[in-house]
Write a protein that holds these residues in place. Sequence first.
Motif, PDB file in Angstrom:
ATOM      1  N   ILE A 241       0.857  -1.099  -0.044  1.00 36.29           N
ATOM      2  CA  ILE A 241      -0.161  -0.070  -0.040  1.00 36.29           C
ATOM      3  C   ILE A 241       0.895   1.264  -0.037  1.00 36.29           C
ATOM      4  O   ILE A 241       0.837   2.151  -0.869  1.00 36.29           O
ATOM      5  N   CYS A 242       1.748   1.256   0.903  1.00 40.44           N
ATOM      6  CA  CYS A 242       2.559   2.579   1.090  1.00 40.44           C
ATOM      7  C   CYS A 242       3.574   2.683  -0.269  1.00 40.44           C
ATOM      8  O   CYS A 242       3.706   3.688  -0.553  1.00 40.44           O
ATOM      9  N   HIS A 243       3.907   1.668  -0.654  1.00 46.06           N
ATOM     10  CA  HIS A 243       4.687   1.693  -1.965  1.00 46.06           C
ATOM     11  C   HIS A 243       4.008   2.468  -3.038  1.00 46.06           C
ATOM     12  O   HIS A 243       4.557   3.387  -3.721  1.00 46.06           O
ATOM     13  N   VAL A 244       2.762   2.185  -3.359  1.00 45.35           N
ATOM     14  CA  VAL A 244       2.177   2.550  -4.330  1.00 45.35           C
ATOM     15  C   VAL A 244       1.662   4.274  -3.833  1.00 45.35           C
ATOM     16  O   VAL A 244       1.745   5.031  -4.804  1.00 45.35           O
ATOM     17  N   LEU A 245       1.302   4.241  -2.670  1.00 43.41           N
ATOM     18  CA  LEU A 245       1.043   5.689  -2.262  1.00 43.41           C
ATOM     19  C   LEU A 245       2.188   6.627  -2.544  1.00 43.41           C
ATOM     20  O   LEU A 245       2.060   7.796  -2.889  1.00 43.41           O
TER      21      LEU A 245
END
Length: 353
Positions: A241-245
């Motif tokens: 999730i954080c990688h995409v964000l």
Amino acid sequence: MTGAFAHRTRAQSVRFAPGDAAAALAEEVAATGAQRVLVIAGATERALAGRLTAGLPVAGLHDEVVMHVPVDVADRARAVAARLRADLLVSVGGGSTTGLAKAVALTGGMPIVAVPTTYAGSEATDVWGLTEGAVKTTGVDPRVLPVAVVYDAELTRTLPTAAAVASGLNALAHCVDSMWAPHSDPIDRVLAAEGARALAGGLPAVAGAPQDRAGHEQVLYGAYLAAVAFASAGSGLHHKICHVLGGRYDLPHAPTHAVVLPHVLALNAPAAPDAGRRLAGALGHGSALAGLLELTARLGAPRSLGELGFRAADVPDAARAILPAVPPDNPATVTVAVLERLLAAAQEGAQPR
Ligand code: NAD
């Protein structure tokens, strides 16, 4: 019952040298036999890097460091390393600085000695990341694992409290995700639990008394264990999730982790009771989620993605972008609707349940 499993240890020399980074660094650099060191440090850490490397065979210092390592920034650093015929990279800084050194090592093949100044943990992983356009690509390559790491709790004492808190929660996210990431094994889970215990103990000390070196020592120790667990376990739902964000909306790395973590824990813990029990124990609370929420409140951690620049209107796009990256064996079932609910709650700063 541990069952059958395989665990790969990543070979690296690690030194905890409170107040003594320069001497420890000199020994580690001498051990490599390097003659032409390229020092990589961002503008803020440039003076510190100069002091730490004063006695070393330094061929040059490169200070163009940008978060998430844009490809053009990596290419310029690679050109500098080639022009100077660097045979060793010494990185002094946070995850962005280590990340730039990794990008250079990935194509140049020279080793890295890392001196971390945050709790990001990149120095203990063989994961590299590069960003082109709005897309962050990561990969695993043994060439980017630093041959040596020198931790000195004096160096993190200059972190502003908010940055130290966000970075420490980024480290805690490594522990939490290591409980259920695709390659998580029993050894990772022990490291992750001890890492979480050290982080939960040290972070309030760091936030309450930023000059307290003992707190920084404890958090650095926890951050290292967290990163070692993460390097073996791989990226779980939280990191996906954080990688995409981070890549798609250019959100700041550590604060994004700090906001998203309780929401992922709330989603996964009911479906992963053993992980929940271990984390609860590490956080000194009857429930992992309640323990984490109490810790983040005590630390004054950021609560909403909205305050970091992520808009409610971005939620559907983000959910669709994240879904293909969700690990198939994530404890809780994840659909677009689940991701939309999670992101909407994180965007507005709602209390996860
Ligand atoms: P960062 O390295 O971007 O540093 C954030 C800010 O803090 C910078 O302005 C920096 O100059 C400043 N700073 C650093 N140390 C300081 C100190 N001691 N005192 C005062 N200021 C200081 O942030 P980060 O969170 O450490 O790293 C984030 C990056 O690391 C992201 O790109 C992330 O993807 C990457 N990362 C990679 C891995 C991996 O395994 N590859 C793991 C964790 C993080």
